[in-house]
Write an enzyme that holds these catalytic residues in place. Structure first.
Site, PDB file in Angstrom:
ATOM      1  N   HIS A  88       5.892  -0.992  -1.323  1.00  0.00           N
ATOM      2  CA  HIS A  88       6.171   0.414  -1.656  1.00  0.00           C
ATOM      3  C   HIS A  88       6.780   0.452  -3.048  1.00  0.00           C
ATOM      4  O   HIS A  88       7.991   0.405  -3.228  1.00  0.00           O
ATOM      5  CB  HIS A  88       7.113   1.005  -0.594  1.00  0.00           C
ATOM      6  CG  HIS A  88       7.352   2.477  -0.746  1.00  0.00           C
ATOM      7  ND1 HIS A  88       7.706   3.281   0.319  1.00  0.00           N
ATOM      8  CD2 HIS A  88       7.287   3.302  -1.825  1.00  0.00           C
ATOM      9  CE1 HIS A  88       7.862   4.521  -0.094  1.00  0.00           C
ATOM     10  NE2 HIS A  88       7.625   4.565  -1.415  1.00  0.00           N
TER      11      HIS A  88
ATOM     12  N   HIS B 214       5.846   2.438  -6.794  1.00  0.00           N
ATOM     13  CA  HIS B 214       4.999   3.332  -7.606  1.00  0.00           C
ATOM     14  C   HIS B 214       5.005   2.761  -9.017  1.00  0.00           C
ATOM     15  O   HIS B 214       6.075   2.672  -9.641  1.00  0.00           O
ATOM     16  CB  HIS B 214       5.567   4.753  -7.612  1.00  0.00           C
ATOM     17  CG  HIS B 214       5.675   5.361  -6.244  1.00  0.00           C
ATOM     18  ND1 HIS B 214       4.716   6.197  -5.725  1.00  0.00           N
ATOM     19  CD2 HIS B 214       6.620   5.230  -5.278  1.00  0.00           C
ATOM     20  CE1 HIS B 214       5.066   6.570  -4.507  1.00  0.00           C
ATOM     21  NE2 HIS B 214       6.216   6.007  -4.204  1.00  0.00           N
TER      22      HIS B 214
ATOM     23  N   HIS C 164       3.423   8.476   2.828  1.00  0.00           N
ATOM     24  CA  HIS C 164       4.849   8.793   2.838  1.00  0.00           C
ATOM     25  C   HIS C 164       5.065   9.853   3.921  1.00  0.00           C
ATOM     26  O   HIS C 164       4.345  10.870   3.947  1.00  0.00           O
ATOM     27  CB  HIS C 164       5.277   9.409   1.505  1.00  0.00           C
ATOM     28  CG  HIS C 164       5.447   8.441   0.377  1.00  0.00           C
ATOM     29  ND1 HIS C 164       4.453   7.601  -0.039  1.00  0.00           N
ATOM     30  CD2 HIS C 164       6.519   8.204  -0.438  1.00  0.00           C
ATOM     31  CE1 HIS C 164       4.905   6.879  -1.075  1.00  0.00           C
ATOM     32  NE2 HIS C 164       6.150   7.221  -1.326  1.00  0.00           N
TER      33      HIS C 164
ATOM     34  N   GLU D 276      10.586  10.936   4.837  1.00  0.00           N
ATOM     35  CA  GLU D 276      11.561  10.579   3.793  1.00  0.00           C
ATOM     36  C   GLU D 276      12.591  11.712   3.750  1.00  0.00           C
ATOM     37  O   GLU D 276      13.752  11.516   4.078  1.00  0.00           O
ATOM     38  CB  GLU D 276      10.847  10.422   2.435  1.00  0.00           C
ATOM     39  CG  GLU D 276      11.792  10.118   1.274  1.00  0.00           C
ATOM     40  CD  GLU D 276      11.096  10.079  -0.106  1.00  0.00           C
ATOM     41  OE1 GLU D 276       9.918  10.533  -0.212  1.00  0.00           O
ATOM     42  OE2 GLU D 276      11.732   9.602  -1.073  1.00  0.00           O
TER      43      GLU D 276
ATOM     44  N   ASP E  25      10.405   1.331  -4.293  1.00  0.00           N
ATOM     45  CA  ASP E  25       9.987   2.711  -4.562  1.00  0.00           C
ATOM     46  C   ASP E  25       9.788   2.950  -6.073  1.00  0.00           C
ATOM     47  O   ASP E  25       8.684   2.760  -6.572  1.00  0.00           O
ATOM     48  CB  ASP E  25      10.975   3.703  -3.948  1.00  0.00           C
ATOM     49  CG  ASP E  25      10.354   5.050  -3.595  1.00  0.00           C
ATOM     50  OD1 ASP E  25       9.126   5.190  -3.710  1.00  0.00           O
ATOM     51  OD2 ASP E  25      11.100   5.968  -3.188  1.00  0.00           O
ATOM     52  N   ASP E  26      10.843   3.356  -6.766  1.00  0.00           N
ATOM     53  CA  ASP E  26      10.764   3.648  -8.215  1.00  0.00           C
ATOM     54  C   ASP E  26      11.936   2.947  -8.899  1.00  0.00           C
ATOM     55  O   ASP E  26      12.918   3.585  -9.303  1.00  0.00           O
ATOM     56  CB  ASP E  26      10.841   5.164  -8.429  1.00  0.00           C
ATOM     57  CG  ASP E  26       9.727   5.888  -7.714  1.00  0.00           C
ATOM     58  OD1 ASP E  26       8.586   5.833  -8.190  1.00  0.00           O
ATOM     59  OD2 ASP E  26      10.004   6.486  -6.656  1.00  0.00           O
TER      60      ASP E  26
HETATM   61  N1  ADE Z   1       6.423   9.466  -5.889  1.00  0.00           N
HETATM   62  C1  ADE Z   1       7.172   8.528  -6.484  1.00  0.00           C
HETATM   63  N2  ADE Z   1       8.248   8.230  -5.737  1.00  0.00           N
HETATM   64  C2  ADE Z   1       8.166   8.998  -4.620  1.00  0.00           C
HETATM   65  C3  ADE Z   1       8.955   9.142  -3.459  1.00  0.00           C
HETATM   66  N3  ADE Z   1      10.093   8.464  -3.265  1.00  0.00           N
HETATM   67  N4  ADE Z   1       8.578  10.045  -2.536  1.00  0.00           N
HETATM   68  C4  ADE Z   1       7.466  10.756  -2.711  1.00  0.00           C
HETATM   69  N5  ADE Z   1       6.684  10.649  -3.773  1.00  0.00           N
HETATM   70  C5  ADE Z   1       7.027   9.771  -4.718  1.00  0.00           C
HETATM   71 ZN    ZN Z   2       7.496   6.206  -2.598  1.00  0.00          ZN
END
Ligand code: ADE
Ligand code: ZN
Length: 329
Positions: free
Chosen positions: A9, A11, A189, A192, A270-271
């Site tokens: 996971h 991006h 997703h 969340e 994630d990011d």
């Molecule tokens: N796009 C990038 N990060 C995300 C996240 N945590 N939730 C949904 N879309 C995303």
């Molecule tokens: Zn994500």
């Protein structure tokens, strides 16, 4: 060396470090609204998913050429190698680029130029997961899948991301069925920020084989039983959940409860450039803040390969590497 693990996971656009954002802006003759790297970093303070997405999409404007996407992916892979990553299933958001005039060919050629060397350079196998933006029309997702057809050699799955609340999985039933017919895996997703019912929809209507985040499943005991019985993986992202305030503090993160319930939990970043850590940093934070011990961290590393789309022999080989590794931190 950190314990071997898969990242499931991530991006790729969320790995854009502030320094690289400025380099690319300069190269492309663009001026960012932030005066310097420190000013940009100060903007990394989020109240919810949408407040993050606003900056995430705005900063993508610096990604213009194939070389930009190659540099982005190469920088991620360099960092992933230091974090013990041996396999990465990498999300990308085509519509966030095509909707501002960057062709899908540019995005995919740029990314795959970096991915092509990662096995030899770092021992990291890779694949791409094409995500549909759930806050855009389903027709646009169908069009994106169509445009991606010449590139399916590089793409193992489709996913669903962006603003969750009021954008239920059910809107994307048709495009996920079309992806299945093309032989692609499906992930989404769900849970969340959104309700447990969105997780049910992702499973039952989209045929999702993994749930990204999924932490809100704990609101529905039948769902938890179902996820445990089916061993449907959750790709959980602890540092992200705290930064986006889905969870108040790391000490209160539900990851131990998810593991105790017998779910196939994985830990992911994630990011990472926005949320303060890459994947092994997430493992370490679980040790520091939630007291996860070596046995539990090793189980999470094993789970990451079990939950991947790798062939069974490769999974077994990598799990054996996890078991042979000394302490996970
Ligand atoms: N796009 C990038 N990060 C995300 C996240 N945590 N939730 C949904 N879309 C995303
Ligand atoms: Zn994500």
């Amino acid at each position: 060396m950190p314990i071997p693990k898969a990242e499931l996971h991530i991006h790729i656009e969320g790995t854009l470090e502030p320094e690289l954002a400025f380099t690319l802006a300069h190269r492309n003759g663009l001026t960012l609204p932030h005066t310097d790297v420190d000013a940009l970093k100060r903007a990394y303070s989020f109240t919810d998913l949408q407040s993050f997405l606003d900056l995430y999409y705005a900063l993508m404007d610096v990604l213009r050429t194939e070389a930009d996407f190659t540099d982005l992916a190469r920088a991620y892979l360099d960092r992933a190698a230091q974090q013990g990553v041996r396999h990465a299933e990498i999300f990308f958001d085509p519509q966030a680029h095509t909707n501002r005039g960057i062709s899908l060919d540019t995005v995919i050629h740029g990314l795959t130029a970096a991915l092509a060397t990662s096995q030899d350079t770092h021992g990291i196998s890779t694949t791409l997961i094409l995500c549909f933006l759930r806050d855009r029309p389903a027709t646009e997702a169908l069009d994106t899948l169509h445009q991606a057809r010449p590139h399916l050699d590089h793409i193992s799955a489709v996913g669903l991301d962006s603003a969750e609340i009021d954008n239920p999985p059910e809107n994307f039933t048709e495009v996920f069925a079309a992806a299945r017919d093309l032989g692609l895996h499906r992930v989404a997703h769900a849970g969340e920020e959104g309700p447990a019912s969105y997780i049910w929809q992702a499973l039952n209507l989209l045929g999702a084989e993994r749930i990204d985040h999924g932490i809100r499943c704990l609101d529905d005991t039948d769902l938890v039983s179902h996820l445990a019985t089916t061993q449907t993986p959750l790709t959980v992202c602890p540092l992200s959940n705290v930064r986006l305030r889905a969870v108040p503090t790391l000490d209160q993160h539900p990851l131990p409860a998810l593991m105790d319930a017998g779910l196939l939990v994985t830990v992911n970043s994630d990011d990472p450039s926005y949320f303060g850590g890459y994947v092994h940093d997430n493992y370490q934070a679980l040790h520091t803040h939630l007291g996860l011990d070596a046995t539990q961290l090793r189980q999470l590393a094993r789970n990451s390969f079990t939950a991947s789309f790798l062939p069974p022999e490769r999974k077994a080989q990598l799990i054996a590497e996890v078991d042979a590794h000394p302490d996970p931190w």
